[in-house]
Design a protein around this motif. Structure first.
Motif, PDB file in Angstrom:
ATOM      1  N   THR A  35     -10.978   8.623  -5.616  1.00  0.00           N
ATOM      2  CA  THR A  35      -9.684   9.249  -5.363  1.00  0.00           C
ATOM      3  C   THR A  35      -9.826  10.747  -5.561  1.00  0.00           C
ATOM      4  N   LEU A  36      -9.387  11.504  -4.572  1.00  0.00           N
ATOM      5  CA  LEU A  36      -9.369  12.960  -4.677  1.00  0.00           C
ATOM      6  C   LEU A  36      -8.002  13.401  -5.193  1.00  0.00           C
ATOM      7  N   CYS A  37      -8.007  14.177  -6.279  1.00  0.00           N
ATOM      8  CA  CYS A  37      -6.785  14.781  -6.808  1.00  0.00           C
ATOM      9  C   CYS A  37      -6.914  16.299  -6.729  1.00  0.00           C
ATOM     10  N   LEU A  38      -5.835  16.954  -6.341  1.00  0.00           N
ATOM     11  CA  LEU A  38      -5.775  18.407  -6.334  1.00  0.00           C
ATOM     12  C   LEU A  38      -4.679  18.850  -7.293  1.00  0.00           C
ATOM     13  N   ASN A  39      -5.068  19.581  -8.314  1.00  0.00           N
ATOM     14  CA  ASN A  39      -4.116  20.060  -9.318  1.00  0.00           C
ATOM     15  C   ASN A  39      -3.270  18.920  -9.877  1.00  0.00           C
ATOM     16  N   GLY A  40      -3.921  17.786 -10.101  1.00  0.00           N
ATOM     17  CA  GLY A  40      -3.259  16.649 -10.710  1.00  0.00           C
ATOM     18  C   GLY A  40      -2.530  15.733  -9.758  1.00  0.00           C
ATOM     19  N   THR A  41      -2.501  16.071  -8.464  1.00  0.00           N
ATOM     20  CA  THR A  41      -1.789  15.251  -7.480  1.00  0.00           C
ATOM     21  C   THR A  41      -2.791  14.453  -6.645  1.00  0.00           C
ATOM     22  N   PRO A  42      -2.698  13.123  -6.649  1.00  0.00           N
ATOM     23  CA  PRO A  42      -3.590  12.330  -5.791  1.00  0.00           C
ATOM     24  C   PRO A  42      -3.385  12.671  -4.325  1.00  0.00           C
ATOM     25  N   GLN A  43      -4.488  12.967  -3.629  1.00  0.00           N
ATOM     26  CA  GLN A  43      -4.422  13.383  -2.227  1.00  0.00           C
ATOM     27  C   GLN A  43      -5.052  12.374  -1.277  1.00  0.00           C
ATOM     28  N   SER A  44      -6.161  11.782  -1.681  1.00  0.00           N
ATOM     29  CA  SER A  44      -6.908  10.912  -0.769  1.00  0.00           C
ATOM     30  C   SER A  44      -7.641   9.844  -1.559  1.00  0.00           C
ATOM     31  N   TYR A  45      -7.860   8.709  -0.905  1.00  0.00           N
ATOM     32  CA  TYR A  45      -8.717   7.648  -1.433  1.00  0.00           C
ATOM     33  C   TYR A  45      -9.750   7.341  -0.363  1.00  0.00           C
ATOM     34  N   VAL A  46     -11.018   7.307  -0.764  1.00  0.00           N
ATOM     35  CA  VAL A  46     -12.105   7.079   0.182  1.00  0.00           C
ATOM     36  C   VAL A  46     -13.054   6.022  -0.364  1.00  0.00           C
ATOM     37  N   ASP A  47     -13.322   5.016   0.437  1.00  0.00           N
ATOM     38  CA  ASP A  47     -14.360   4.032   0.153  1.00  0.00           C
ATOM     39  C   ASP A  47     -15.522   4.350   1.093  1.00  0.00           C
ATOM     40  N   LEU A  48     -16.595   4.876   0.547  1.00  0.00           N
ATOM     41  CA  LEU A  48     -17.722   5.292   1.370  1.00  0.00           C
ATOM     42  C   LEU A  48     -18.382   4.121   2.084  1.00  0.00           C
ATOM     43  N   GLU A  49     -18.282   2.927   1.504  1.00  0.00           N
ATOM     44  CA  GLU A  49     -18.895   1.756   2.140  1.00  0.00           C
ATOM     45  C   GLU A  49     -17.989   1.130   3.189  1.00  0.00           C
ATOM     46  N   ASP A  50     -16.687   1.351   3.084  1.00  0.00           N
ATOM     47  CA  ASP A  50     -15.737   0.741   4.018  1.00  0.00           C
ATOM     48  C   ASP A  50     -14.637   1.742   4.362  1.00  0.00           C
ATOM     49  N   PRO A  51     -14.833   2.523   5.434  1.00  0.00           N
ATOM     50  CA  PRO A  51     -13.832   3.537   5.807  1.00  0.00           C
ATOM     51  C   PRO A  51     -12.487   2.957   6.220  1.00  0.00           C
ATOM     52  N   THR A  52     -12.434   1.644   6.458  1.00  0.00           N
ATOM     53  CA  THR A  52     -11.164   1.031   6.851  1.00  0.00           C
ATOM     54  C   THR A  52     -10.335   0.589   5.649  1.00  0.00           C
ATOM     55  N   ARG A  53     -10.853   0.773   4.458  1.00  0.00           N
ATOM     56  CA  ARG A  53     -10.100   0.441   3.240  1.00  0.00           C
ATOM     57  C   ARG A  53      -9.135   1.586   2.946  1.00  0.00           C
ATOM     58  N   LEU A  54      -7.850   1.335   3.092  1.00  0.00           N
ATOM     59  CA  LEU A  54      -6.827   2.364   2.917  1.00  0.00           C
ATOM     60  C   LEU A  54      -5.914   1.961   1.767  1.00  0.00           C
ATOM     61  N   GLU A  55      -5.924   2.727   0.705  1.00  0.00           N
ATOM     62  CA  GLU A  55      -5.168   2.389  -0.492  1.00  0.00           C
ATOM     63  C   GLU A  55      -3.800   3.049  -0.543  1.00  0.00           C
ATOM     64  N   PHE A  56      -3.673   4.236   0.040  1.00  0.00           N
ATOM     65  CA  PHE A  56      -2.409   4.953  -0.033  1.00  0.00           C
ATOM     66  C   PHE A  56      -1.460   4.438   1.052  1.00  0.00           C
ATOM     67  N   GLU A  57      -0.235   4.171   0.641  1.00  0.00           N
ATOM     68  CA  GLU A  57       0.773   3.615   1.542  1.00  0.00           C
ATOM     69  C   GLU A  57       0.957   4.463   2.804  1.00  0.00           C
ATOM     70  N   TYR A  58       1.113   5.784   2.629  1.00  0.00           N
ATOM     71  CA  TYR A  58       1.395   6.626   3.788  1.00  0.00           C
ATOM     72  C   TYR A  58       0.194   6.709   4.726  1.00  0.00           C
ATOM     73  N   VAL A  59      -1.020   6.625   4.195  1.00  0.00           N
ATOM     74  CA  VAL A  59      -2.209   6.659   5.053  1.00  0.00           C
ATOM     75  C   VAL A  59      -2.282   5.391   5.896  1.00  0.00           C
ATOM     76  N   ARG A  60      -1.907   4.260   5.308  1.00  0.00           N
ATOM     77  CA  ARG A  60      -1.851   3.022   6.095  1.00  0.00           C
ATOM     78  C   ARG A  60      -0.879   3.183   7.268  1.00  0.00           C
ATOM     79  N   ARG A  61       0.251   3.839   7.028  1.00  0.00           N
ATOM     80  CA  ARG A  61       1.236   4.002   8.093  1.00  0.00           C
ATOM     81  C   ARG A  61       0.716   4.971   9.171  1.00  0.00           C
ATOM     82  N   LEU A  62       0.051   6.038   8.755  1.00  0.00           N
ATOM     83  CA  LEU A  62      -0.568   6.926   9.740  1.00  0.00           C
ATOM     84  C   LEU A  62      -1.638   6.184  10.541  1.00  0.00           C
ATOM     85  N   ALA A  63      -2.362   5.296   9.870  1.00  0.00           N
ATOM     86  CA  ALA A  63      -3.381   4.503  10.573  1.00  0.00           C
ATOM     87  C   ALA A  63      -2.737   3.571  11.587  1.00  0.00           C
TER      88      ALA A  63
END
Length: 288
Positions: A35-63
């Motif tokens: 999970t990438l956080c910027l100044n304490g705010t979670p920004q992104s979640y990345v699974d390097l082995e599975d790029p289709t794994r989307l943990e953040f609700e809004y990213v799933r909707r963009l997908a």
């Protein structure tokens, strides 16, 4: 793909970047997931082995928007305004091989960190361009993209220049005739910012909808709303099906319901634009 070693298999990586402090937090349950956080705010979640794994609700909707923007597997031409850890570009590259994608990210130190610690497959056709999102969009060739995604936050707020009719008009210019514009909006009661963004998109595009949890749409909690707009009719039924099936189910607001949602709110212009509201402490896992 060969990956450089991280600081340790279970160690947080902390770096100073242009916009403050970036942290890469390992997922204790998923190897090679961060999970990438910027100044304490979670920004992104990345699974390097599975790029289709989307943990953040809004990213799933963009997908979901990307999934219905063209027939399954067909390459897309995508402009991402805001980079983060490149979660959505990774997803599109994995699900739509040979897609041409461009990412605009103003924080060059963050780009360097992501490239070094969360590298992308060199075979992906992904161009990461340092620069201001609006300036990069303004320089894009007319009709160059099938999908334009706005997901830019500075200090957990969307910058004012990315909220106006003039800005959305730049996105419309960069899209082909059947292209789709989508934006991640963060707001809470009384949802004045979200209503204004709907009115703003409607001033440019004839067809639009909003994907969000019912509690967010009713202003019961601060959260994300994904705005979708196009010159052509949107696949509302398919978007509704996918959104309803999310781990945090949402609905698709459109038509008369969306008209009532926006009410008499006027479109935002460059002269009236403001940043999105500051999320309350505790929203999105914000620590400060």
């Amino acid at each position: 793909m060969t990956r450089p070693p991280l600081d340790g298999p279970d160690e947080t990586v902390t770096r100073e970047v242009d916009s403050g402090v970036a942290e890469l937090l390992p997922d204790p349950e998923v190897p090679q997931a961060w999970t990438l956080c910027l100044n304490g705010t979670p920004q992104s979640y990345v699974d390097l082995e599975d790029p289709t794994r989307l943990e953040f609700e809004y990213v799933r909707r963009l997908a979901h928007v990307a999934d219905v923007a063209a027939p399954p597997g067909e390459p897309l031409r995508v402009m991402h305004l805001g980079g983060g850890a490149l979660t959505l570009p990774r997803y599109i590259a994995a699900t739509r091989p040979d897609s041409d994608q461009q990412v605009a990210e103003i924080d060059t130190a963050l780009i360097d960190l992501v490239r070094a610690r969360l590298p992308v497959d060199p075979a992906w056709r992904l161009l990461i361009q340092p620069g201001d999102a609006r300036a990069v969009l303004a320089a894009a060739p007319e009709g160059a993209f099938d999908l334009v995604v706005t997901d830019v936050f500075t200090g957990a707020r969307t910058p004012a220049p990315l909220t106006s009719v003039e800005y959305v008009s730049l996105a419309a210019r960069a899209l082909g005739p059947s292209g789709v514009y989508t934006a991640n909006i963060a707001d809470g009661a009384p949802l004045a910012f979200a209503r204004a963004q709907v009115a703003t998109a409607r001033a440019v595009f004839p067809n639009l909808c909003v994907l969000a949890e019912p509690a967010v749409l009713r202003g019961r909690r601060f959260g994300n709303l994904v705005l979708v707009a196009s010159r052509v009719e949107l696949p509302l039924a398919e978007l509704a099906r996918r959104t309803a099936g999310d781990p945090f189910p949402g609905r698709v607001e459109h038509g008369e319901a969306l008209t009532r949602f926006a009410g008499d709110t006027p479109p935002t212009t460059d002269q009236t634009a403001t940043r999105s509201p500051l999320p309350p402490r505790g929203s999105f896992g914000i620590r400060s």
